[in-house]
Motif scaffolding. Structure first.
Motif, mmCIF file in Angstrom:
data_model
loop_
_atom_site.group_PDB
_atom_site.id
_atom_site.type_symbol
_atom_site.label_atom_id
_atom_site.label_comp_id
_atom_site.label_asym_id
_atom_site.label_seq_id
_atom_site.Cartn_x
_atom_site.Cartn_y
_atom_site.Cartn_z
ATOM 1 N N ALA A 42 0.869 -1.184 0.000
ATOM 2 C CA ALA A 42 0.000 0.000 0.000
ATOM 3 C C ALA A 42 0.903 1.229 0.000
ATOM 4 O O ALA A 42 1.123 1.874 1.021
ATOM 5 C CB ALA A 42 -0.938 -0.014 1.197
ATOM 6 N N VAL A 43 1.471 1.502 -1.161
ATOM 7 C CA VAL A 43 2.418 2.598 -1.355
ATOM 8 C C VAL A 43 1.922 3.482 -2.498
ATOM 9 O O VAL A 43 1.067 3.065 -3.282
ATOM 10 C CB VAL A 43 3.838 2.056 -1.631
ATOM 11 C CG1 VAL A 43 4.386 1.318 -0.410
ATOM 12 C CG2 VAL A 43 3.858 1.155 -2.851
ATOM 13 N N PRO A 44 2.449 4.709 -2.605
ATOM 14 C CA PRO A 44 1.905 5.662 -3.575
ATOM 15 C C PRO A 44 1.734 5.156 -5.009
ATOM 16 O O PRO A 44 0.714 5.451 -5.628
ATOM 17 C CB PRO A 44 2.896 6.825 -3.506
ATOM 18 C CG PRO A 44 3.322 6.819 -2.070
ATOM 19 C CD PRO A 44 3.448 5.349 -1.740
ATOM 20 N N ASN A 45 2.654 4.396 -5.556
ATOM 21 C CA ASN A 45 2.468 3.974 -6.945
ATOM 22 C C ASN A 45 1.417 2.872 -7.085
ATOM 23 O O ASN A 45 1.077 2.486 -8.200
ATOM 24 C CB ASN A 45 3.788 3.561 -7.591
ATOM 25 C CG ASN A 45 4.423 2.359 -6.930
ATOM 26 O OD1 ASN A 45 4.210 2.113 -5.750
ATOM 27 N ND2 ASN A 45 5.206 1.621 -7.681
ATOM 28 N N ASN A 46 0.863 2.391 -5.978
ATOM 29 C CA ASN A 46 -0.192 1.369 -6.004
ATOM 30 C C ASN A 46 -1.537 1.890 -5.494
ATOM 31 O O ASN A 46 -2.493 1.125 -5.405
ATOM 32 C CB ASN A 46 0.207 0.161 -5.157
ATOM 33 C CG ASN A 46 1.352 -0.613 -5.750
ATOM 34 O OD1 ASN A 46 1.638 -0.510 -6.940
ATOM 35 N ND2 ASN A 46 2.027 -1.389 -4.931
ATOM 36 N N VAL A 47 -1.601 3.163 -5.145
ATOM 37 C CA VAL A 47 -2.842 3.754 -4.630
ATOM 38 C C VAL A 47 -3.052 5.094 -5.332
ATOM 39 O O VAL A 47 -2.166 5.949 -5.335
ATOM 40 C CB VAL A 47 -2.787 3.956 -3.098
ATOM 41 C CG1 VAL A 47 -4.107 4.502 -2.591
ATOM 42 C CG2 VAL A 47 -2.440 2.648 -2.395
ATOM 43 N N LEU A 48 -4.215 5.253 -5.935
ATOM 44 C CA LEU A 48 -4.529 6.473 -6.677
ATOM 45 C C LEU A 48 -5.625 7.258 -5.979
ATOM 46 O O LEU A 48 -6.450 6.694 -5.270
ATOM 47 C CB LEU A 48 -4.991 6.120 -8.094
ATOM 48 C CG LEU A 48 -4.021 5.294 -8.930
ATOM 49 C CD1 LEU A 48 -4.661 4.929 -10.262
ATOM 50 C CD2 LEU A 48 -2.713 6.031 -9.140
#
Length: 82
Positions: A42-48
């Motif tokens: 659950a990190v920025p490139n996986n959460v929009l």
């Protein structure tokens, strides 16, 4: 053309949303648990962030807690603190 996602979420936004959902942050980056489920990546490139302000988790990994998911994740992920 309409965009559904405006941008990547920040780690702070992800942390706040996971806490709101009842998850506690683990030691490794992007790892959260509520003792029923463990969520990894659950990190920025996986959460929009969507146009509506909601967070969209698009590439996270979910395991039922106590099923060995944490060990599996730690053995495979380059994000894990070793």
């Amino acid at each position: 053309m309409r965009r559904l996602a405006l941008r990547e979420a920040t780690q702070e936004e992800i942390d706040e949303e996971m806490q709101r959902l009842g998850f506690q942050k683990g030691l490794d980056e992007g790892y959260f648990t509520n003792n029923d489920y463990d969520i990894f990546d659950a990190v920025p490139n996986n959460v929009l962030i969507g146009e509506d302000g909601h967070l969209f988790f698009i590439d996270t990994i979910i395991f039922k807690s106590e099923t060995g998911g944490l060990d599996t994740y730690r053995s495979l992920s380059p994000r894990v603190i070793k």
